[in-house]
Write a protein that holds these residues in place. Structure first.
Motif, PDB file in Angstrom:
ATOM      1  N   VAL A  84       0.857  -1.198   0.000  1.00  0.00           N
ATOM      2  CA  VAL A  84       0.000   0.000   0.000  1.00  0.00           C
ATOM      3  C   VAL A  84       0.892   1.246   0.000  1.00  0.00           C
ATOM      4  O   VAL A  84       0.676   2.192  -0.763  1.00  0.00           O
ATOM      5  N   GLU A  85       1.907   1.230   0.872  1.00  0.00           N
ATOM      6  CA  GLU A  85       2.822   2.377   0.939  1.00  0.00           C
ATOM      7  C   GLU A  85       3.577   2.564  -0.378  1.00  0.00           C
ATOM      8  O   GLU A  85       3.814   3.700  -0.801  1.00  0.00           O
ATOM      9  N   GLU A  86       3.953   1.489  -1.038  1.00  0.00           N
ATOM     10  CA  GLU A  86       4.648   1.593  -2.323  1.00  0.00           C
ATOM     11  C   GLU A  86       3.757   2.271  -3.367  1.00  0.00           C
ATOM     12  O   GLU A  86       4.234   3.119  -4.128  1.00  0.00           O
ATOM     13  N   HIS A  87       2.478   1.908  -3.397  1.00  0.00           N
ATOM     14  CA  HIS A  87       1.557   2.544  -4.339  1.00  0.00           C
ATOM     15  C   HIS A  87       1.424   4.037  -4.033  1.00  0.00           C
ATOM     16  O   HIS A  87       1.431   4.867  -4.947  1.00  0.00           O
ATOM     17  N   ILE A  88       1.320   4.380  -2.758  1.00  0.00           N
ATOM     18  CA  ILE A  88       1.194   5.787  -2.369  1.00  0.00           C
ATOM     19  C   ILE A  88       2.447   6.564  -2.740  1.00  0.00           C
ATOM     20  O   ILE A  88       2.380   7.652  -3.321  1.00  0.00           O
ATOM     21  N   HIS A  89       3.607   6.013  -2.424  1.00  0.00           N
ATOM     22  CA  HIS A  89       4.850   6.750  -2.678  1.00  0.00           C
ATOM     23  C   HIS A  89       5.168   6.860  -4.170  1.00  0.00           C
ATOM     24  O   HIS A  89       5.861   7.799  -4.577  1.00  0.00           O
ATOM     25  N   ALA A  90       4.631   5.960  -4.983  1.00  0.00           N
ATOM     26  CA  ALA A  90       4.780   6.107  -6.434  1.00  0.00           C
ATOM     27  C   ALA A  90       4.034   7.359  -6.909  1.00  0.00           C
ATOM     28  O   ALA A  90       4.516   8.081  -7.784  1.00  0.00           O
ATOM     29  N   VAL A  91       2.883   7.632  -6.311  1.00  0.00           N
ATOM     30  CA  VAL A  91       2.134   8.853  -6.640  1.00  0.00           C
ATOM     31  C   VAL A  91       2.879  10.079  -6.150  1.00  0.00           C
ATOM     32  O   VAL A  91       3.049  11.058  -6.882  1.00  0.00           O
ATOM     33  N   VAL A  92       3.339  10.034  -4.919  1.00  0.00           N
ATOM     34  CA  VAL A  92       4.025  11.193  -4.336  1.00  0.00           C
ATOM     35  C   VAL A  92       5.275  11.544  -5.142  1.00  0.00           C
ATOM     36  O   VAL A  92       5.602  12.725  -5.305  1.00  0.00           O
ATOM     37  N   ALA A  93       5.938  10.549  -5.696  1.00  0.00           N
ATOM     38  CA  ALA A  93       7.139  10.790  -6.503  1.00  0.00           C
ATOM     39  C   ALA A  93       6.831  11.597  -7.764  1.00  0.00           C
ATOM     40  O   ALA A  93       7.741  12.206  -8.338  1.00  0.00           O
ATOM     41  N   LEU A  94       5.583  11.638  -8.178  1.00  0.00           N
ATOM     42  CA  LEU A  94       5.183  12.395  -9.363  1.00  0.00           C
ATOM     43  C   LEU A  94       4.908  13.863  -9.053  1.00  0.00           C
ATOM     44  O   LEU A  94       4.741  14.669  -9.966  1.00  0.00           O
ATOM     45  N   LEU A  95       4.851  14.199  -7.781  1.00  0.00           N
ATOM     46  CA  LEU A  95       4.533  15.564  -7.353  1.00  0.00           C
ATOM     47  C   LEU A  95       5.823  16.366  -7.130  1.00  0.00           C
ATOM     48  O   LEU A  95       6.891  15.788  -6.989  1.00  0.00           O
ATOM     49  N   PRO A  96       5.713  17.680  -7.072  1.00  0.00           N
ATOM     50  CA  PRO A  96       6.907  18.497  -6.814  1.00  0.00           C
ATOM     51  C   PRO A  96       7.565  18.108  -5.489  1.00  0.00           C
ATOM     52  O   PRO A  96       6.905  17.654  -4.555  1.00  0.00           O
ATOM     53  N   LYS A  97       8.866  18.316  -5.417  1.00  0.00           N
ATOM     54  CA  LYS A  97       9.612  17.902  -4.222  1.00  0.00           C
ATOM     55  C   LYS A  97       9.168  18.648  -2.965  1.00  0.00           C
ATOM     56  O   LYS A  97       9.432  18.202  -1.857  1.00  0.00           O
ATOM     57  N   GLU A  98       8.479  19.769  -3.131  1.00  0.00           N
ATOM     58  CA  GLU A  98       7.986  20.530  -1.966  1.00  0.00           C
ATOM     59  C   GLU A  98       6.829  19.833  -1.266  1.00  0.00           C
ATOM     60  O   GLU A  98       6.479  20.185  -0.139  1.00  0.00           O
TER      61      GLU A  98
END
Length: 138
Positions: free
Chosen positions: A14-28
């Motif tokens: 579940v965390e891997e799926h979430i962090h894959a999305v977050v990686a697409l967002l700006p680093k801020e």
């Protein structure tokens, strides 16, 4: 009855799926963890046996400009489509909600946002046995 991944493995995925999305967002982008709780699968939609659980985790994502939310949704939707997800719901332009399911492992993930600065990501596992195997009494 068949074996599944364990509840701990489901939580990790579940965390891997979430962090894959977050990686697409700006680093801020800054994550604030919300609910991360297992839920009983005692009335599963797949008519499977009792005793299984699902892992569900949610986060609010801060420090993203609301004016860019639609662009983030587009980026995430395109990434999901290229990486084996089926889009289940895209409620835009009426609402800011996007929901998908991974064709590889049946995990579901959604993003939602509102016009007052709330941006959220929520993911959940399919039903799993807590230890990866059916309980002996089953």
């Amino acid at each position: 009855m068949r074996n599944t991944i364990t509840q701990d493995e489901a939580a990790k995925r579940v965390e891997e799926h979430i962090h894959a999305v977050v990686a697409l967002l700006p680093k801020e982008a800054r994550l604030e963890q919300g609910l991360s709780t297992p839920q009983n699968c005692d009335d599963p939609t797949d008519n499977g046996p009792r005793g299984r659980v699902t892992e569900s985790h949610s986060y609010q994502i801060h420090d993203l400009p609301p004016a860019d939310y639609n662009a983030y949704f587009d980026t995430i939707k395109q990434w999901w489509e290229r990486h084996g997800y089926q889009i289940l719901t895209d409620s835009r332009p009426k609402g800011m909600y996007l929901w998908a399911e991974s064709k590889n492992d049946s995990f579901r993930i959604s993003i939602k946002a509102n016009d007052v600065g709330g941006f959220y990501v929520i993911a959940s596992s399919p039903c799993v046995w807590p230890q990866g195997t059916p309980a002996p009494s089953e």
